[in-house]
Design an enzyme around this catalytic site. Structure first.
Site, short mmCIF file in Angstrom:
data_model
loop_
_atom_site.label_atom_id
_atom_site.label_comp_id
_atom_site.label_asym_id
_atom_site.label_seq_id
_atom_site.Cartn_x
_atom_site.Cartn_y
_atom_site.Cartn_z
N HIS A 22 -50.11 -10.82 -0.48
CA HIS A 22 -49.42 -9.65 0.09
C HIS A 22 -50.35 -8.46 0.32
CE1 HIS A 22 -45.08 -10.92 -0.39
NE2 HIS A 22 -45.76 -11.92 -0.94
N ASP A 116 -43.69 -3.20 1.55
CA ASP A 116 -43.43 -4.63 1.52
C ASP A 116 -41.94 -4.82 1.18
OD1 ASP A 116 -43.23 -7.37 0.54
OD2 ASP A 116 -45.41 -7.36 0.53
C1 UDX Z 1 -48.17 -16.55 -1.41
C2 UDX Z 1 -47.19 -17.72 -1.14
O1 UDX Z 1 -47.44 -18.80 -1.97
C3 UDX Z 1 -47.19 -18.11 0.30
O2 UDX Z 1 -46.34 -19.22 0.53
C4 UDX Z 1 -46.72 -16.94 1.11
O3 UDX Z 1 -46.67 -17.30 2.46
C5 UDX Z 1 -47.65 -15.77 0.86
O4 UDX Z 1 -47.75 -15.48 -0.54
P1 UDX Z 1 -50.60 -17.87 -1.57
O5 UDX Z 1 -49.97 -19.04 -2.18
O6 UDX Z 1 -51.69 -17.28 -2.32
O7 UDX Z 1 -49.52 -16.74 -1.15
O8 UDX Z 1 -51.11 -18.42 -0.15
P2 UDX Z 1 -51.62 -17.74 1.17
O9 UDX Z 1 -50.55 -16.98 1.84
O10 UDX Z 1 -52.25 -18.81 1.95
O11 UDX Z 1 -52.72 -16.68 0.72
C6 UDX Z 1 -53.90 -17.04 0.05
C7 UDX Z 1 -54.99 -16.07 0.44
O12 UDX Z 1 -56.07 -16.26 -0.45
C8 UDX Z 1 -55.51 -16.32 1.86
O13 UDX Z 1 -55.67 -15.08 2.52
C9 UDX Z 1 -56.87 -16.95 1.63
O14 UDX Z 1 -57.84 -16.61 2.60
C10 UDX Z 1 -57.27 -16.43 0.27
N1 UDX Z 1 -58.13 -17.38 -0.44
C11 UDX Z 1 -57.64 -18.56 -0.89
C12 UDX Z 1 -59.44 -17.03 -0.65
O15 UDX Z 1 -59.90 -15.97 -0.23
N2 UDX Z 1 -60.23 -17.90 -1.34
C13 UDX Z 1 -59.79 -19.08 -1.82
O16 UDX Z 1 -60.58 -19.80 -2.44
C14 UDX Z 1 -58.45 -19.43 -1.58
#
Ligand code: UDX
Length: 459
Positions: A22, A116
């Site tokens: 977020h 948000d």
């Molecule tokens: C959460 C929810 O799980 C997701 O379903 C929702 O849409 C947004 O909030 P998350 O599970 O962390 O988020 O997934 P995602 O939305 O894909 O965000 C992960 C972020 O971490 C991405 O911006 C990605 O670039 C970053 N990331 C991930 C890194 O910078 N390094 C990594 O090794 C893995």
């Protein structure tokens, strides 16, 4: 003081929900606002502010904090989600009001609160101060549309139908619904309530901003824009990767974990173009041991080079000696600079949980996906990735909900060398171009941001 007031066209306070998925979208949107002459103060919790990388703080965007009542440990310190959200609402709204009070006597008073919708109370606080209120959704419009219909009582849970028909959306199967709806009664009711409550006061919002782009979600955006002043402003990928128009962009970033940048990039630099399978399930997904083992075997059987992000807490779920035995083909890291990785020409396929940020990032960099959703909005995102945007494949799960090694291997091979992979790569090129155009000068998102700023200045 007077100089500062005149130097900016308006002042937005951008209040983020305190989690990885977020914060970055709102931070990146803040940079776009800043670039158009708006002062932005990013607000997060005391606890999270301590973990924001120093570099982010050196950008023009000021950082202020509110309290969630758990200043030493954040959500992990609370006895339950319920206790955390309640404390965040109560202590958060009080400290947000104190912050607005403080800023009202500064040289550059706040005109608008961008918040948000996981924190709907922020809109009530903004309205008490007579400010413009803008909801900032970090999930897809398709997912927002689903929860809105639950809020309105049109979509009843538990689901009784197998095919869900909503305006602005293609027909969706029950398993394509967000997990909190499809598994209603099994999954966490507190998070379900939070997602539905996003709409509790949205009619009072002056703007509804969505981290998506018009060309990607045209139908649902058109439909929702009939109800609210909705504008698409994404994808919130740093400008340096897309339109390259923002100067102060290298300072981008909030990482919940420290990325292993040097090792990842060095390793990727040594791999041929399009040869690597990148695997990451975001910041929250926690698959069981059996699923992790099947993924590990699927990667081995695909015989491809891979870069796999396995967070520290998940490491024990890897098969014994997996890292050592696969070291010639693979690199396993605890966290990586995902944007740089997806932008690297060596990466040919992304095995992802389909979090909304990862989905937008893969679309914007044109990287085909293999979807292994974990929870929340991810099954819905995957439905669109596969059937609407045609940017990837769903790895089918068995009756236990596990994606077996053969299924994972098959999907990776299909993307890397199969006929469907060729089709997906053509689409990947298209989405990459459209994502860049949306944020570029006079693109759909750029125009919307311009309109938002222009109206703010005259409000
Ligand atoms: C959460 C929810 O799980 C997701 O379903 C929702 O849409 C947004 O909030 P998350 O599970 O962390 O988020 O997934 P995602 O939305 O894909 O965000 C992960 C972020 O971490 C991405 O911006 C990605 O670039 C970053 N990331 C991930 C890194 O910078 N390094 C990594 O090794 C893995």
């Amino acid at each position: 003081m007077e100089l500062e007031r005149n130097a900016y066209r308006a002042h937005c306070l951008a209040l983020t929900y305190p989690s990885q998925g977020h914060i970055n979208p709102l931070l990146e949107f803040s940079k776009r606002l800043e670039n158009k002459g708006v002062k932005v103060t990013l607000v997060t919790t005391h606890f999270i502010s301590k973990t924001i990388h120093k570099e982010a703080a050196t950008s023009n965007i000021a950082l202020e904090t509110i309290s969630d009542g758990y200043d030493e440990g954040g959500e992990a310190q609370a006895e339950s989600f319920k206790a955390y959200f309640e404390s965040l609402r109560r202590v958060g709204s009080q400290t947000l009001a104190e912050l607005l009070e403080k800023l009202s006597t500064s040289g550059c008073p706040v005109n608008c609160v961008v918040y948000d919708p996981f924190l709907p109370w922020a809109l009530d606080v903004a309205k008490k101060f007579g400010l413009v209120g803008a909801a900032f959704f970090t999930q897809s419009c398709a997912v927002g549309n689903i929860f809105y219909h639950v809020y309105k009582g049109v979509l009843k849970v538990p689901l009784s139908e197998t095919e869900i028909l909503l305006p602005g959306s293609p027909p969706l199967g029950a398993p394509d619904m967000p997990s909190f709806i499809y598994q209603f009664g099994i999954s966490d009711p507190v998070i379900f309530d939070l997602l539905v409550a996003q709409f509790s006061n949205i009619d009072k919002a002056d703007w509804v901003l969505c981290n998506t782009f018009y060309e990607l979600e045209q139908e649902v955006v058109d439909w929702m824009a009939k109800i609210w002043p909705l504008r698409t402003i994404g994808p919130t990928i740093p400008s340096m990767f897309l339109d390259k128009r923002l100067e102060d962009d290298k300072n981008y970033g909030f990482d919940i974990f420290k990325p292993n940048t040097g090792a990842c990039m060095k390793w990727l630099n040594g791999q041929p173009k399009g040869s690597v399978v990148y695997v990451s399930f975001g910041s929250l997904a926690a698959f069981g041991v059996e699923q992790m083992e099947e993924i590990a075997w699927g990667l081995r059987m695909s015989n491809r080079c891979f870069l796999w992000v396995v967070r520290e807490l998940e490491e024990a779920k890897l098969p014994k000696n997996f890292v050592e035995e696969t070291s010639e083909k693979g690199l396993v890291v605890r966290w990586c600079p995902q944007l740089e990785v997806l932008a690297h020409e060596a990466v040919g396929c992304f095995v992802t949980h389909c979090g909304w940020n990862s989905t937008l990032e893969a679309l914007s960099f044109g990287v085909p996906m293999v979807g292994v959703p974990y929870w929340s909005d991810q099954s819905t995102n995957l439905k669109f990735i596969m059937d609407v945007w045609k940017m990837g494949l769903k790895a089918p799960a068995d009756e236990k909900g596990i994606v077996r090694r053969e299924a994972a291997e098959h999907c990776i091979r299909e993307i890397m060398e199969g006929e469907r992979g060729k089709e997906i790569k053509k689409n990947a090129f298209k989405w990459r171009k459209l994502a860049k155009e949306a944020v570029d000068e006079s693109g759909s998102s750029d125009k919307n941001i311009e309109e938002f700023v222009a109206k703010l200045v005259h409000s």
